[in-house]
Design an enzyme around this catalytic site. Structure first.
Site: not given
Length: 354
Positions: A214, A239, A306, A309, A332, A341
């Site tokens: 990020r 994050k 973003h 990413r 994640h 994805y």
């Protein structure tokens, strides 16, 4: 304000006593041999005292406001203001929460007495807010309201109806955004990056594509967290709050080595830099502006930082990494966040069916 009193000592010498009196601060004084020195001292010291006095007055006003919210919260705005003073500053996403809270405070919902607050009031706010912002923004602000109400009940002993928010239907979030970066667009961005005055933009762009990190994680990089021997970066403050290690590709290693050499030259060091920020002096706002100009020069539309990413994550799947391996790199926690994805692996699955 400053005053000067002329006094005569027992020896017959004339002295000048300068005094400064300001509300909220102690009186200070000093004796001088000449009136000019006394006046100069007042001129130098009084502005600083006035500044301290104003700061003290503001702090007292904030403290009084907090006490009022604590002692007798009446309306929803009271809880939101107290949350901004006591809770929000200690959160990782404090800046975003402040902005969302300020938006909420503009609506009539926040002027409703706590005892009269109902689900209907929240639904009306939700519907009005939905006319101006995306569903994801409405849901974020509903999360803030929910967190404030829960904190008020559990930590501030403020009685609230628990069902005010729990049964309010939330607007469905749009499907996850996946903006791919074509090879032509990537080349255009690189050309634009070479023309920018900011020396770090292109390196950050490349690191984002190589690591799927990020923006905040890259801008906050420190040399102590980078191990060239292990080819990894150890992120301490991600994050989601969970530390993670990010493996480094050969290209990422080259980028960091080059940055290390630049840092050593600027500091006049013969040895490689091993401590301190990787991007010294670069603020988030300065980088935002530089990257925006870079995208505009490249002629790209509907492209945000973003999206790099997302592009990097897509490329990890295209390299054949499993969902677990990708989540380990990207951080994640929820596998559903990577569901967007899965189409990248369909051709591989089809090959296994032969």
């Amino acid at each position: 304000m400053g005053t000067i009193i002329e006094r005569r000592t027992k020896r017959g010498e004339v002295k000048f006593q300068a005094k400064i009196r300001l509300a909220g601060t102690p009186i200070i004084s000093k004796v001088f041999d000449s009136r000019a020195d006394a006046e100069a001292w007042i001129a130098a010291v009084e502005p600083e005292m006035r500044a301290r006095s104003r700061t003290a007055a503001r702090e007292q006003a904030v403290a009084k406001q907090v006490r009022e919210f604590r002692d007798r919260p009446r309306i929803v705005a009271d809880l939101l203001h107290r949350n901004l003073c006591e809770v929000t500053p200690f959160k990782k996403g404090a800046e975003a929460e402040v902005n969302h809270t300020r938006s909420i405070l503009k609506y009539p919902l926040t002027r409703i007495h706590l005892e009269n607050l109902t689900q209907r009031d929240v639904r009306e706010w939700r519907d009005k807010r939905s006319q101006h912002v995306a569903p994801s923004t409405v849901n974020r602000e509903l999360n803030i309201l929910s967190a404030v109400f829960k904190h008020a009940a559990s930590e501030w002993d403020i009685a609230l109806c628990k069902s005010v928010l729990t049964s309010v239907k939330r607007p469905p979030n749009p499907p996850g955004r996946v903006r791919r970066l074509s090879r032509q667009e990537e080349a255009a961005l690189r050309r634009a990056g070479e023309e920018t005055r900011n020396p770090y933009v292109l390196s950050i762009f490349d690191l984002a594509l190589e690591t799927a990190m990020r923006r905040s994680e890259i801008l906050g990089l420190e040399w102590e967290r980078i191990s060239f021997e292990r080819r990894s970066i150890q992120l301490i403050t991600a994050k989601n709050g969970t530390p993670r290690g990010v493996p480094l590709s050969r290209r990422a290693m080259e980028i960091l080595r080059a940055l290390q050499q630049i840092a050593a030259r600027e500091l006049g060091h013969e040895c490689a830099v091993t401590s301190g920020p990787v991007f010294p002096g670069l603020t988030v706002n300065a980088f935002k502006l530089a990257f925006t100009r870079m995208v505009q020069r490249a002629g790209l539309e509907n492209f945000r930082f973003h999206d790099l990413r997302h592009e990097a994550t897509s490329r990890l799947f295209e390299k054949g990494l499993s969902q677990m391996e990708v989540s380990t790199i990207t951080g994640h926690k929820d596998p559903r966040m990577l569901a967007r994805y899965t189409h990248l692996q369909v051709k591989d699955l089809a090959a296994k069916l032969d």
